[in-house]
Design an enzyme around this catalytic site. Structure first.
Site, mmCIF file in Angstrom:
data_model
loop_
_atom_site.group_PDB
_atom_site.id
_atom_site.type_symbol
_atom_site.label_atom_id
_atom_site.label_comp_id
_atom_site.label_asym_id
_atom_site.label_seq_id
_atom_site.Cartn_x
_atom_site.Cartn_y
_atom_site.Cartn_z
ATOM 1 N N ASP A 1 -1.150 -6.235 -0.341
ATOM 2 C CA ASP A 1 -1.227 -5.292 0.963
ATOM 3 C C ASP A 1 -3.128 -5.125 1.167
ATOM 4 O OD1 ASP A 1 0.620 -5.222 2.977
ATOM 5 O OD2 ASP A 1 1.477 -3.400 1.457
ATOM 6 N N ASP B 1 1.073 -1.198 -0.265
ATOM 7 C CA ASP B 1 -0.215 0.096 -0.049
ATOM 8 C C ASP B 1 0.770 1.164 0.107
ATOM 9 O OD1 ASP B 1 0.487 -0.041 2.703
ATOM 10 O OD2 ASP B 1 -0.697 -0.197 3.465
ATOM 11 N N SER B 2 2.552 1.509 -0.006
ATOM 12 C CA SER B 2 3.215 1.871 0.263
ATOM 13 C C SER B 2 2.759 2.916 -1.477
ATOM 14 C CB SER B 2 4.676 1.775 -0.275
ATOM 15 O OG SER B 2 4.781 0.363 -0.769
ATOM 16 N N LYS C 1 -1.676 -9.374 2.887
ATOM 17 C CA LYS C 1 -1.086 -9.106 4.314
ATOM 18 C C LYS C 1 -1.607 -8.170 4.847
ATOM 19 C CE LYS C 1 2.997 -5.766 4.105
ATOM 20 N NZ LYS C 1 2.091 -4.969 4.979
ATOM 21 N N GLU D 1 -2.146 -5.863 8.667
ATOM 22 C CA GLU D 1 -1.111 -5.012 9.328
ATOM 23 C C GLU D 1 -1.702 -4.927 11.029
ATOM 24 O OE1 GLU D 1 0.972 -1.395 6.997
ATOM 25 O OE2 GLU D 1 -0.424 -1.106 9.176
ATOM 26 N N GLU E 1 8.483 -4.604 11.081
ATOM 27 C CA GLU E 1 9.225 -2.797 10.011
ATOM 28 C C GLU E 1 9.842 -1.747 11.126
ATOM 29 O OE1 GLU E 1 7.898 0.984 6.902
ATOM 30 O OE2 GLU E 1 6.779 -1.692 7.608
#
EC number: 2.1.2.11
Length: 287
Positions: A105, A66-67, A135, A137, A204
């Site tokens: 993501d 999602d960056s 993925k 978080e 991270e």
């Protein structure tokens, strides 16, 4: 009777969208999981077909992160990324790769409300992209969701430590785990996510000692980003390591100055257009 030729061919020298398929099998989630403690796993981000084509021969996993909200769309952070963005770019990366396992993501707001919400959106992403896994978080709070997904056939990569989608809570992108309490919490989050069934775990922006402790405690491979070389693998944002941006996190190594290369090429092109030295006779269809 059909007039189509029995064998269809295309000129690969002029086809950008259709590279010649390589004779290799795509890596699977079980094979990635088996890499725990073995040869380090190579992972980079990819958002487009062409970048996937270039990275694929060298990477074990490609992350459609999602960056892309910041890298592709110029957003201030990842919170504004949508399911549609992830689906479109995920499908592009799958089309451009043949070897690496592609992970997509899940964007902010697509999985936090309930395991059921997470399943609906994760299933949509896998259907629309053809990716191998999603993925998400979060730590202990998301462990039930990870278990819910994995029990229903959706492989999950976890992400702990600095979690960019929580930037509004964290107040920035600083290193996590400086206090004993936070360090202990990150380790507990990691163990919970791994025990819930995550096949791998991104760590991270944490102190190295935390990354090493987590890597030693969890059964799944750990993928470091600003963590430790002792993780089971590493990931970076490709545009960061290629030098496409002037400012990058401290943990990034720039392997090339691609911004300088692009700037030089465009400058030369602009000068030749303005001087009418481009195009030359060799580049014109004279008839």
């Amino acid at each position: 009777m059909s007039t189509l030729p029995k064998t269809l061919t295309f000129d690969t020298s002029t086809s950008r969208a259709n590279p010649t398929p390589q004779p290799m099998k795509r890596l699977t989630v079980p094979r990635i999981r088996q890499r725990k403690g073995g040869e380090p796993i190579v992972m980079l981000t990819a958002y487009t077909v062409r970048m996937a084509q270039l990275l694929d021969p060298h990477c074990d996993m490609l992350l459609v992160g999602d960056s892309l909200g910041q890298v592709i769309y110029g957003l201030p952070h990842t919170v504004g990324v949508t399911m549609e963005m992830m689906a479109l770019h995920g499908a592009a990366v799958v089309r451009g790769s043949y070897h690496a396992a592609v992970i997509v993501d899940m964007p902010f707001g697509s999985y936090e409300a309930s395991p059921e919400q997470a399943f609906t959106n994760a299933a949509q992403l896998l259907k629309e992209t053809g990716a191998a896994a999603v993925k998400l978080e979060g730590g202990r709070a998301l462990a039930p969701t990870i278990e819910f997904l994995t029990q229903r056939g959706i492989p999950v990569m976890g992400h702990v430590g600095l979690t960019p989608q929580a930037v509004n809570i964290l107040g920035g992108y600083g290193v996590r785990g400086k206090s004993k309490e936070e360090a202990r919490s990150i380790v507990e989050d990691s163990v919970a996510v791994a025990q819930a069934g995550a096949f791998s775990l991104v760590i991270e922006g944490v102190l190295e000692s935390i990354a090493i402790e987590v890597t030693n405690k969890v059964a799944c491979p750990t993928i470091g980003i600003g963590a430790s070389a002792q993780c089971d693998g590493q990931v970076l944002v490709t545009e960061d390591m290629l030098g496409m941006f002037e400012r990058v996190p401290k943990f990034v190594k720039r392997y090339q100055d691609m911004a300088g290369v692009v700037d030089g090429a465009v400058r030369e092109y602009a000068e030749q257009v303005r001087s009418r030295s481009f195009p030359t006779e060799d580049q014109i269809y004279a008839g």
